[in-house]
Design an enzyme around this catalytic site. Structure first.
Site, short mmCIF file in Angstrom:
data_model
loop_
_atom_site.label_atom_id
_atom_site.label_comp_id
_atom_site.label_asym_id
_atom_site.label_seq_id
_atom_site.Cartn_x
_atom_site.Cartn_y
_atom_site.Cartn_z
CB CYS A 22 -0.93 0.01 1.21
SG CYS A 22 -0.06 0.12 2.79
CG ASP A 463 14.24 24.30 -35.78
OD1 ASP A 463 14.64 25.42 -36.10
OD2 ASP A 463 14.76 23.25 -36.18
#
Length: 779
Positions: A22, A463
């Site tokens: 857990c 770009d």
């Protein structure tokens, strides 16, 4: 830019941590490791792994000892094979947990054996529990002494079936720790102990006793209630939940296992005209190997002879086959769909593209989102708080004069229902499913921080060459200076100096010069120097040659050629020899087929596109017009791109940068999020948070949508995990939730969280819309 898993100094060690069940376990392991000076740790419940960053003077043995002191079983994961060293598989080494979804190397190893034992335990438990549950829930079937038969059947369930919970609870107790196993163990023991009291001292052992069944707790009866059904139902439901959860968690890692499964185990090498079969680990770069139709390419390489079509769908997400022939690069893991190929290996083991993809996905699944860190901190105090609440509720009801049976029932129900397991699984299962799905679609995300950054991006700096355009430049025209060295000589010298360039423009010039020279070798270059965003220079045959962006003061013929190139949206480069302008080379490129659609989809998602290129103003604006981009920055140096990113971020914008070259690396690193084209350089890919493997810019919009869907799934998981406890714990405290229902609800909570995450495996990108315009562009 995020830097998942990076440190200022030190090293990174991966550990397998067995026994975690857990989020409280996760929190405890992280705390123990962090007590060592300079150590930070991130523990993943879903994979059972801990990624530890530590100083070089902290040994692995110290880390293992710290985990052992926390009460868990650690194991060191072997580091990746060094570059250039042979490796048999592309996947990460070692198993992670009994149900580790990232366990590609040993499909029949100890994890499978443990999974088989768990299935057997569940089956035997179910067979023992079924008669107990039926007799307890159906009064008409209760015969004389039925309760004693139930006791006989329940005892092995309480002791043997629940033994893993008792063992881990005891181990935690030795280390002053309380986890989910503590709650389950106490719930089972308390239910069984009360049943023993009822049978031997409370009158429930009478041979003719009949017990009505109710989903809600009952109290005030003359005979004490027997809770054997709860004592067996809790282990049964928890084991069932764990089994279903493990199967679902393996599903979240299916993409990673399929990537690792692409790695070849053997390869047919050809030496001196003879063929022999070798283990892939013995292959070295430079060796030639054979790929027959239907076989997978064993490793990255270059085709020496033969031609065929390759299926790259499982590596790049691209469905269309790719034609290859002599001189073309091939990727390990691709399927040969046609002819016989002879390939020369260029990379093996951890250096291959497939290995890098697998490693990126593995690292992405090791991280945590900010919301999960909060959940883990809550889980760290959750179990002790639940234990305190159970004791408080028991004392309150007894002090208020309530029937002891009702008080015990409420306390046991609290212990059983309050499970932080769903908290620990909320993020890692969603992240594993999303990164796996992204990998199948050609989108590699480094980690949860990158996903979170993708979710909030509102401006993206693009770009041009190699990003919006294909980057496959070609020479369109060459204009020489009157009275100079001549066209052929200028092209030959320019091609020679560009042989050392990585830029698409340089490769195009070198290729053109090679063809123009009649396939004879170009002269060598000395003193080569590349200035990102400007050009290259070097000494060729004793002459200083520069190939760079044109400036002012060109000769009339070259100035005219420059104007014509810009008007045609071509990229011009100037060739200077010994300080004199000798020629202007105009190169052309084409937009990627998906560039227009990508820009349009990004805008619809609320992300503003910005074009930043080192090219000239006229060329940049010609491309921007075709794509509908309004903000354009031309003549951008690498420093200028990075400054533009800083300016946008300074204005409160969340900035992503897409690039593919060395000149983009600074801007990629400066941005909130860096995205590299998979066809780009290693420098750009290394600086980026997201890599588009298939080189399709449309995948950018897919990545944004996938990030938003993933984080929405994580939020829903956490809302469910917190909301489940917020509702069920009060119901149990006031006696409206019995232990058996509590066990079923607790198991269902974890399974539902994992099932919700699994929906990401079927997530689909937006369909491609045909007919969008595609135009010419340049750098």
């Amino acid at each position: 830019m995020t830097a998942e898993g990076s440190t200022v100094a030190g090293v990174t060690t991966d550990l397998v941590v067995r026994g975690m069940t857990c989020a409280a376990c996760v929190n405890r392991v992280e705390k123990r490791l962090s007590r060592i000076d300079g150590v930070t740790a991130s523990v993943n419940l879903a994979t059972g792994r801990a990624r530890v960053h530590h100083p070089v003077d902290v040994t692995a043995q110290e880390l293992l000892a710290a985990v052992e002191r926390a009460g868990y079983e650690p194991e060191l994961v072997p580091p990746p094979v060094p570059r250039g060293a042979p490796r048999a598989t592309a996947g990460p080494a070692g198993p992670a947990s009994p149900d580790d979804p990232a366990d590609p190397d040993d499909p029949a190893g100890p994890t499978r054996e443990e999974a088989r034992k768990d299935r057997e335990r569940l089956l035997i438990t179910a067979l023992l529990c079924l008669p107990v549950l039926v007799l307890s829930m159906v009064p008409a079937l209760q015969f004389r002494n039925w309760q004693w038969l139930c006791l006989v059947l329940a005892a092995p369930v309480v002791v043997w079936s629940a033994w893993p919970f008792h063992l881990r609870a005891a181990r935690g107790l030795r280390h002053s720790a309380a986890t989910m196993d503590t709650l389950v163990s106490l719930g089972v023991v308390a239910s069984f102990a009360w049943s023993l009291y009822a049978l031997f001292l409370g009158g429930a052992g009478d041979p003719g006793m009949r017990m009505p069944f109710s989903l809600l707790p009952s109290a005030g009866t003359e005979v004490a209630h027997v809770y054997l059904e709860a004592a067996v139902a809790v282990p049964l439901f928890v084991l069932t939940g764990r089994h279903l959860e493990a199967r679902a968690r393996r599903g979240t890692g299916a993409a990673l296992r399929s990537l690792a499964g692409l790695a070849a185990k053997d390869v047919t090498v050809r030496e001196d005209g003879r063929e022999r079969l070798l283990p892939i680990g013995e292959l070295v770069p430079g060796q030639g190997f054979v790929v027959r139709p239907g076989e997978r390419v064993a490793t990255d390489g270059v085709v020496v002879s033969g031609s065929s079509a390759l299926d790259l769908s499982l590596i790049t997400g691209e469905s269309d086959p790719v034609e290859v022939g002599p001189g073309r690069a091939v990727v390990g893991g691709a399927v040969n769909m046609g002819g016989l190929l002879l390939v020369q290996a260029t990379a093996v083991g951890a250096d291959t593209r497939l290995a890098r993809i697998t490693q990126l996905v593995t690292e992405a699944q090791a991280g945590k989102a900010r919301a999960q860190r909060l959940a883990d901190r809550v889980a760290g105090v959750f179990v002790p708080a639940v234990l305190s609440l159970a004791v408080t509720v028991l004392g309150f009801w007894l002090g208020a004069g309530a029937d002891p049976q009702a008080a015990v029932t409420a306390a046991v129900a609290i212990l059983v229902v309050a499970c932080p397991c769903a908290l620990g699984l909320a993020t890692p299962t969603a992240l594993m499913a999303a990164t796996g799905r992204g990998a199948r679609l050609g989108i590699l995300v480094k980690g949860p921080q990158s996903l979170e950054a993708l979710r909030h991006v509102d401006v993206i700096v693009l770009d041009k060459t190699g990003t919006l355009t294909t980057g496959h430049m070609s020479v369109v025209r060459v204009t020489e200076t009157a009275g100079g060295i001549g066209r052929d000589a200028a092209v030959r010298l320019a091609g020679a100096v560009e042989q050392g360039s990585e830029h698409p423009l340089g490769r195009a010039v070198a290729s053109y010069a090679q063809r123009a020279s009649g396939r004879g070798p170009l002269p060598g270059v000395a003193g080569f120097l590349a200035v990102p965003g400007s050009g290259v220079t070097g000494i060729v045959e004793g002459r200083r040659v520069e190939v760079r962006t044109p400036g002012e003061g060109l000769p009339a013929s070259l100035a005219q050629a420059l104007a014509e190139a810009e008007a045609a949206a071509l990229t011009p480069v100037l060739v200077r020899v010994d300080g004199f302008d000798e020629a202007l080379i105009a190169l052309g490129d084409v937009l990627r087929p998906g560039s227009y659609r990508a820009v349009d989809r990004l805008r619809r998602l609320g992300v503003e596109p910005v074009l930043a290129t080192g090219d000239r103003e006229a060329t940049a604006r010609a491309v921007a017009r075709e794509l509908g981009i309004t903000e354009v920055h031309a003549h951008c140096t690498p420093e200028g791109k990075a400054a533009l990113v800083r300016e946008l971020r300074g204005g409160g914008r969340r900035v992503a940068v897409i690039g593919d070259g060395v000149n983009d690396a600074a801007a990629l690193a400066e941005a909130d999020l860096g995205i590299a084209m998979g066809s780009g350089t290693d420098v750009a890919i290394g600086a980026a948070d997201v890599t588009l493997v298939r080189g399709d810019i449309e995948a950018v919009a897919d990545a944004v949508r996938l990030a938003r869907r993933t984080l929405a799934t994580i939020r829903l998981n956490l809302v469910w995990a917190f909301g489940y406890n917020a509702v069920t714990v009060p119901l149990a405290a006031v006696g409206l939730l019995g232990p058996m229902l509590a066990a079923a609800a607790m198991s269902a909570s974890s399974v539902l969280v994992v099932a919700n995450s699994l929906r990401l495996r079927t997530w689909q990108p937006a369909p491609r819309r045909p007919g969008s315009p595609v135009g010419r562009a340049s750098r």
